[in-house]
Write an enzyme that holds these catalytic residues in place. Structure first.
Site, PDB file in Angstrom:
ATOM      1  N   LYS A   1       4.801 -19.005  -3.255  1.00 52.72           N
ATOM      2  CA  LYS A   1       4.660 -18.479  -1.827  1.00 52.72           C
ATOM      3  C   LYS A   1       3.217 -18.988  -1.129  1.00 52.72           C
ATOM      4  O   LYS A   1       3.190 -18.628   0.248  1.00 52.72           O
ATOM      5  CB  LYS A   1       4.632 -16.882  -1.581  1.00 52.72           C
ATOM      6  CG  LYS A   1       5.550 -16.487  -2.747  1.00 52.72           C
ATOM      7  CD  LYS A   1       6.263 -15.391  -2.216  1.00 52.72           C
ATOM      8  CE  LYS A   1       7.295 -14.846  -2.968  1.00 52.72           C
ATOM      9  NZ  LYS A   1       8.506 -14.545  -2.754  1.00 52.72           N
TER      10      LYS A   1
ATOM     11  N   CYS B   1      15.580  -7.797  -2.439  1.00 54.85           N
ATOM     12  CA  CYS B   1      14.665  -7.323  -3.462  1.00 54.85           C
ATOM     13  C   CYS B   1      13.863  -6.167  -3.220  1.00 54.85           C
ATOM     14  O   CYS B   1      12.786  -5.876  -3.665  1.00 54.85           O
ATOM     15  CB  CYS B   1      13.840  -8.223  -4.077  1.00 54.85           C
ATOM     16  SG  CYS B   1      14.689  -9.773  -4.765  1.00 54.85           S
TER      17      CYS B   1
ATOM     18  N   GLN C   1       2.893 -11.442  -0.901  1.00 55.58           N
ATOM     19  CA  GLN C   1       3.143 -11.767   0.548  1.00 55.58           C
ATOM     20  C   GLN C   1       1.635 -11.742   1.343  1.00 55.58           C
ATOM     21  O   GLN C   1       1.519 -12.151   2.521  1.00 55.58           O
ATOM     22  CB  GLN C   1       3.846 -10.945   1.324  1.00 55.58           C
ATOM     23  CG  GLN C   1       5.428 -10.734   0.625  1.00 55.58           C
ATOM     24  CD  GLN C   1       6.155 -12.015   1.047  1.00 55.58           C
ATOM     25  OE1 GLN C   1       5.691 -12.872   1.734  1.00 55.58           O
ATOM     26  NE2 GLN C   1       7.263 -12.091   0.157  1.00 55.58           N
TER      27      GLN C   1
ATOM     28  N   ASP D   1      -0.155  -6.220  -5.446  1.00 60.24           N
ATOM     29  CA  ASP D   1       0.805  -7.455  -5.358  1.00 60.24           C
ATOM     30  C   ASP D   1       0.314  -7.739  -4.386  1.00 60.24           C
ATOM     31  O   ASP D   1       0.692  -7.621  -3.235  1.00 60.24           O
ATOM     32  CB  ASP D   1       2.108  -6.464  -5.513  1.00 60.24           C
ATOM     33  CG  ASP D   1       3.411  -7.592  -5.180  1.00 60.24           C
ATOM     34  OD1 ASP D   1       3.083  -8.823  -5.080  1.00 60.24           O
ATOM     35  OD2 ASP D   1       4.496  -7.158  -5.171  1.00 60.24           O
TER      36      ASP D   1
ATOM     37  N   HIS E   1       8.521  -4.310  -3.393  1.00 59.14           N
ATOM     38  CA  HIS E   1       9.602  -5.384  -3.885  1.00 59.14           C
ATOM     39  C   HIS E   1       9.798  -4.670  -5.310  1.00 59.14           C
ATOM     40  O   HIS E   1       8.981  -4.213  -5.962  1.00 59.14           O
ATOM     41  CB  HIS E   1       8.925  -6.630  -3.921  1.00 59.14           C
ATOM     42  CG  HIS E   1       9.648  -7.830  -4.397  1.00 59.14           C
ATOM     43  ND1 HIS E   1       9.918  -8.022  -5.901  1.00 59.14           N
ATOM     44  CD2 HIS E   1      10.166  -8.868  -3.802  1.00 59.14           C
ATOM     45  CE1 HIS E   1      10.386  -9.202  -5.818  1.00 59.14           C
ATOM     46  NE2 HIS E   1      10.862  -9.616  -4.687  1.00 59.14           N
TER      47      HIS E   1
HETATM   48  N1  PLP Z   1       6.116  -8.956  -4.735  1.00 58.27           N
HETATM   49  C1  PLP Z   1       6.539  -9.241  -3.508  1.00 58.27           C
HETATM   50  C2  PLP Z   1       6.035  -8.625  -2.333  1.00 58.27           C
HETATM   51  C3  PLP Z   1       7.438 -10.283  -3.220  1.00 58.27           C
HETATM   52  O1  PLP Z   1       7.625 -10.550  -1.696  1.00 58.27           O
HETATM   53  C4  PLP Z   1       7.833 -11.207  -4.274  1.00 58.27           C
HETATM   54  C5  PLP Z   1       8.698 -12.137  -3.897  1.00 58.27           C
HETATM   55  O2  PLP Z   1       9.364 -12.370  -2.996  1.00 58.27           O
HETATM   56  C6  PLP Z   1       7.660 -10.745  -5.384  1.00 58.27           C
HETATM   57  C7  PLP Z   1       6.826  -9.755  -5.709  1.00 58.27           C
HETATM   58  C8  PLP Z   1       8.097 -11.590  -6.629  1.00 58.27           C
HETATM   59  O3  PLP Z   1       7.448 -12.811  -6.872  1.00 58.27           O
HETATM   60  P1  PLP Z   1       8.200 -13.831  -7.761  1.00 58.27           P
HETATM   61  O4  PLP Z   1       9.525 -14.023  -7.786  1.00 58.27           O
HETATM   62  O5  PLP Z   1       7.505 -15.258  -7.254  1.00 58.27           O
HETATM   63  O6  PLP Z   1       7.603 -13.502  -8.984  1.00 58.27           O
END
Ligand code: PLP
Length: 405
Positions: free
Chosen positions: A226, A364, A203, A200, A123
């Site tokens: 999430k 993203c 998900q 990270d 992401h």
């Molecule tokens: N990393 C991953 C794999 C994600 O799916 C997301 C959000 O969709 C993020 C990071 C960013 O999360 P946030 O917008 O809650 O900071």
């Protein structure tokens, strides 16, 4: 509490509504999940009944909010199986957690000519902060590619690692491909070269129980929204030995020990990384969300969601001329796809007309779009409150939309 779908559904009254005259089918869970009543009640309680800033007052409400906030930290600590509560930092979300490490860790450890490794399926939140760090320190960002099937090309990892590699940052689960990455193996390889690893977990936490000590990861980041909690709250787990030597990320109240114009000294962990008034209502409600999924059981949640994933995948494949992006056997309930030549924005809009909420766009994850040479994708993502009946509605909707083109 066991896994009783009818009971669970009652916990999410928001799902019980119609959109465009159709029963609402919410398949955009990877973007944000809905919140159960217990979480909404907690937000209400710490807005309507109890409210005061934390760590600052000696009065009744300040004591109550402070205790609830610190109790939420303990819940997260147990949830992640961290060794110490000082290793749990409240942030605004995964994005801020990764930025904190990219800023603070890199300020301490990254110098000109060093290297950072990320993967092609990240992401943007796990790419851009590292790019910015590389720019600041004249370092290089290296990328571990994935195969067309949507799996990391692990055979290439060792070839990317050099003596200058300072950190590896990788998603536990891809937000586009749904792939569950072999993070145990990545951590093991990285550690054999003395390289720390950031995971990270945005998900993954809603779908799997996490043991940061067993994994031996150095950092683990996730977002409250999430995992059925509020927006604007997230977690950074970091090994104490690293957090202790990393400089503060933001300066301000709470993160200090003493301030004089000559010199400021910093607070102990975890407060060193929690400058200013935090989103304490969010932190407290995140604690409730975590307890809620723990009560159901993450193993049961994962098994049920897997059933939904298989059911949907089989039905979608049976439609023919539908391309699924990401077909690793190790996958969570995320299906990115392309139906005929229908543009994802058209598809998403027409699905919405039929009451079905999916995500469309570049998700993203521009490098994933580039990998498959598409401008956008459509993503259906499932949670444990979804059902096979909803998938049937989705499949019927796809058939209907296809017949219109
Ligand atoms: N990393 C991953 C794999 C994600 O799916 C997301 C959000 O969709 C993020 C990071 C960013 O999360 P946030 O917008 O809650 O900071």
């Amino acid at each position: 509490m066991g896994f009783n779908f009818q009971d669970i559904r009652k916990d999410f009254p928001i799902l019980d509504q119609r959109v465009n005259k159709h029963p609402w089918v919410y398949f955009d869970n990877a973007a944000t999940a809905q919140r159960p009543k217990v979480v909404l009640e907690k937000i209400r309680e710490f807005s309507v009944i109890t409210n005061a800033n934390i760590h600052r007052g000696t009065h009744d409400h300040a004591i109550r909010t402070t205790e609830a906030y610190e109790n939420a930290r303990d819940i997260v600590k147990e949830f992640l199986h961290a060794e110490a509560r000082e290793e749990i930092i409240f942030t605004h979300g995964t994005t801020e957690s990764i930025n904190l490490v990219a800023r603070s860790f890199c300020e301490k450890f990254l110098t000109t000519g060093d290297e950072i490794i990320v993967t092609e399926m990240e992401h943007h939140a796990n790419i851009v902060p590292w790019q910015m760090a590389c720019e600041r320190h004249q370092a290089t960002l290296k990328v571990l590619p994935f195969s067309d099937k949507g799996e990391l090309r692990m055979e290439l990892l060792e070839t990317l690692i050099t003596k200058r590699t300072k950190i590896i940052a990788v998603a536990h689960v891809s937000n586009t491909l749904g792939t569950v990455n072999p993070i145990e193996e990545i951590i093991q390889i990285a550690h054999s070269h003395n390289i720390p690893v950031l995971i990270d977990g945005a998900q993954s936490v809603p779908h799997a129980s996490i043991d940061v000590q067993k994994l031996d990861c150095d950092f683990y980041a996730f977002s409250g929204h999430k995992i059925y909690g509020p927006t604007g709250i997230g977690i950074l787990y970091g090994k104490r030995s690293l957090l202790e030597v990393m400089p503060p990320f933001l300066g301000g109240g709470e993160m200090i020990d003493q301030v004089t114009f000559k010199k400021t000294t910093y607070n102990e962990l975890p407060h060193k990384f929690e400058a200013g008034t935090p989103h304490y209502v969010g932190a407290i409600a995140l604690g409730s969300a975590i307890q809620y999924v723990q009560n159901i059981g993450l193993d049961k949640i994962a098994a049920y969601e897997h059933q939904l994933l298989n059911y949907a995948t089989n039905q979608m494949k049976a439609l023919g001329d539908l391309q699924i992006f990401g077909e690793s056997p190790a996958k969570t309930g995320v299906i990115c796809f392309k139906l005929d030549q229908i543009h994802p924005f058209d598809l998403g809009t027409l699905l919405d007309q039929l009451g079905i909420a999916v995500r469309t766009g570049r998700l993203c994850a521009d490098p994933v779009m580039d990998h498959y040479q598409v401008t956008a994708m459509t993503r259906a993502s499932f949670a444990f409150y979804n059902s096979e009946e909803e998938i049937d509605l989705f499949i019927k909707a796809l058939q209907r939309i296809r017949s219109m083109f």
